[in-house]
Design an enzyme around this catalytic site. Structure first.
Site, PDB file in Angstrom:
ATOM      1  N   ASN A  34     -16.404  13.055  -2.123  1.00  0.00           N
ATOM      2  CA  ASN A  34     -16.521  11.998  -3.122  1.00  0.00           C
ATOM      3  C   ASN A  34     -15.813  10.732  -2.655  1.00  0.00           C
ATOM      4  O   ASN A  34     -14.790  10.779  -1.954  1.00  0.00           O
ATOM      5  CB  ASN A  34     -16.019  12.452  -4.498  1.00  0.00           C
ATOM      6  CG  ASN A  34     -14.626  13.038  -4.515  1.00  0.00           C
ATOM      7  OD1 ASN A  34     -14.141  13.552  -3.501  1.00  0.00           O
ATOM      8  ND2 ASN A  34     -13.982  12.981  -5.660  1.00  0.00           N
ATOM      9  N   GLU A  59     -14.562   7.305  -4.448  1.00  0.00           N
ATOM     10  CA  GLU A  59     -14.382   6.609  -5.722  1.00  0.00           C
ATOM     11  C   GLU A  59     -14.308   5.103  -5.529  1.00  0.00           C
ATOM     12  O   GLU A  59     -14.283   4.600  -4.395  1.00  0.00           O
ATOM     13  CB  GLU A  59     -13.134   7.169  -6.426  1.00  0.00           C
ATOM     14  CG  GLU A  59     -13.312   8.649  -6.752  1.00  0.00           C
ATOM     15  CD  GLU A  59     -12.194   9.258  -7.563  1.00  0.00           C
ATOM     16  OE1 GLU A  59     -11.119   8.627  -7.704  1.00  0.00           O
ATOM     17  OE2 GLU A  59     -12.399  10.385  -8.070  1.00  0.00           O
ATOM     18  N   CYS A 107     -20.391  10.722  -5.963  1.00  0.00           N
ATOM     19  CA  CYS A 107     -20.034  12.134  -5.894  1.00  0.00           C
ATOM     20  C   CYS A 107     -20.213  12.636  -4.459  1.00  0.00           C
ATOM     21  O   CYS A 107     -20.956  12.047  -3.662  1.00  0.00           O
ATOM     22  CB  CYS A 107     -20.924  12.959  -6.821  1.00  0.00           C
ATOM     23  SG  CYS A 107     -20.486  12.900  -8.568  1.00  0.00           S
ATOM     24  N   GLU A 142     -21.876  15.044  -3.423  1.00  0.00           N
ATOM     25  CA  GLU A 142     -23.266  15.414  -3.140  1.00  0.00           C
ATOM     26  C   GLU A 142     -24.079  14.202  -2.691  1.00  0.00           C
ATOM     27  O   GLU A 142     -25.053  14.351  -1.945  1.00  0.00           O
ATOM     28  CB  GLU A 142     -23.907  16.049  -4.384  1.00  0.00           C
ATOM     29  CG  GLU A 142     -23.263  17.371  -4.804  1.00  0.00           C
ATOM     30  CD  GLU A 142     -22.100  17.193  -5.781  1.00  0.00           C
ATOM     31  OE1 GLU A 142     -21.437  16.127  -5.749  1.00  0.00           O
ATOM     32  OE2 GLU A 142     -21.858  18.121  -6.564  1.00  0.00           O
ATOM     33  N   CYS A 195     -22.266  18.308 -10.899  1.00  0.00           N
ATOM     34  CA  CYS A 195     -22.579  17.653 -12.169  1.00  0.00           C
ATOM     35  C   CYS A 195     -24.100  17.555 -12.328  1.00  0.00           C
ATOM     36  O   CYS A 195     -24.869  17.792 -11.382  1.00  0.00           O
ATOM     37  CB  CYS A 195     -21.939  16.267 -12.224  1.00  0.00           C
ATOM     38  SG  CYS A 195     -22.739  15.028 -11.180  1.00  0.00           S
ATOM     39  N   CYS A 215     -26.001  15.369  -9.907  1.00  0.00           N
ATOM     40  CA  CYS A 215     -26.042  15.897  -8.540  1.00  0.00           C
ATOM     41  C   CYS A 215     -26.946  17.123  -8.425  1.00  0.00           C
ATOM     42  O   CYS A 215     -27.494  17.385  -7.358  1.00  0.00           O
ATOM     43  CB  CYS A 215     -24.634  16.169  -8.044  1.00  0.00           C
ATOM     44  SG  CYS A 215     -23.761  14.613  -7.770  1.00  0.00           S
TER      45      CYS A 215
HETATM   46  N1  THU Z   1     -17.407  14.796  -8.491  1.00  0.00           N
HETATM   47  C1  THU Z   1     -18.177  15.113  -7.411  1.00  0.00           C
HETATM   48  O1  THU Z   1     -17.930  14.626  -6.291  1.00  0.00           O
HETATM   49  N2  THU Z   1     -19.200  15.971  -7.599  1.00  0.00           N
HETATM   50  C2  THU Z   1     -19.522  16.580  -8.768  1.00  0.00           C
HETATM   51  O2  THU Z   1     -20.525  17.290  -8.838  1.00  0.00           O
HETATM   52  C3  THU Z   1     -18.634  16.409  -9.932  1.00  0.00           C
HETATM   53  C4  THU Z   1     -17.655  15.307  -9.825  1.00  0.00           C
HETATM   54  C5  THU Z   1     -16.300  13.841  -8.321  1.00  0.00           C
HETATM   55  C6  THU Z   1     -16.550  12.470  -8.875  1.00  0.00           C
HETATM   56  C7  THU Z   1     -15.142  11.961  -9.077  1.00  0.00           C
HETATM   57  O3  THU Z   1     -14.710  11.336  -7.881  1.00  0.00           O
HETATM   58  C8  THU Z   1     -14.317  13.214  -9.318  1.00  0.00           C
HETATM   59  O4  THU Z   1     -15.140  14.307  -8.953  1.00  0.00           O
HETATM   60  C9  THU Z   1     -13.859  13.382 -10.757  1.00  0.00           C
HETATM   61  O5  THU Z   1     -14.930  13.278 -11.617  1.00  0.00           O
END
Ligand code: THU
Length: 132
Positions: free
Chosen positions: A46, A48, A57, A59, A90, A93
């Site tokens: 991920n 941010e 994310c 993915e 999520c 994704c």
């Molecule tokens: N996150 C992912 O990278 N993938 C997911 O499927 C769920 C959430 C990350 C996004 C964010 O940087 C952190 O998790 C908290 O939400």
């Protein structure tokens, strides 16, 4: 079939990716790895952003790695959190994985290995657009 996938290298790669995550806002690193139908392993973490909604994310990175590396179909995916525990992707994704893996793609989940059509039932996909 789940037994035919060599899952350990995917978990190892996903855990490696958590160390590269850029997650200064949530403090929640995520890593993911996917096996491609040609044997490649693609991965992502991920990334941010100060504009929280712009966050990518893990993915997203994995799918970008897949396409930029020559494409192909995802056959197995494993996503983990910063402790190496299996993380359920999520909703958005799951849609990303659906596009590049489809119903048959296998996913590690906290409830074991499941097919994509079990974790994203009645998914919207390319076939819907074919009917336009
Ligand atoms: N996150 C992912 O990278 N993938 C997911 O499927 C769920 C959430 C990350 C996004 C964010 O940087 C952190 O998790 C908290 O939400």
């Amino acid at each position: 079939m789940p037994e035919q996938i060599d899952w350990q290298p995917l978990h190892d790669r996903a855990v490696e990716m958590t160390a590269r995550a850029y997650a200064p806002y949530s403090g929640y690193p995520v890593g993911v790895a996917g096996l491609v139908d040609d044997g490649r392993v693609v991965a992502g973490c991920n990334v941010e952003n100060a504009g929280y909604g712009v966050t990518l994310c893990a993915e997203c990175g994995m799918v970008s790695d897949l396409v930029a590396g020559g494409g192909g179909r995802l056959v197995a995916v494993w996503c983990v959190d910063g402790r190496g525990e299996t993380l359920m992707p999520c909703g958005r994704c799951r849609q990303l994985v659906w596009e590049h893996g489809g119903a048959d793609c296998l996913l590690q989940t906290p409830e074991g290995v499941l097919r994509m059509d079990e974790v994203l039932p009645q998914a919207f996909g390319a076939e819907n657009l074919d009917r336009r």
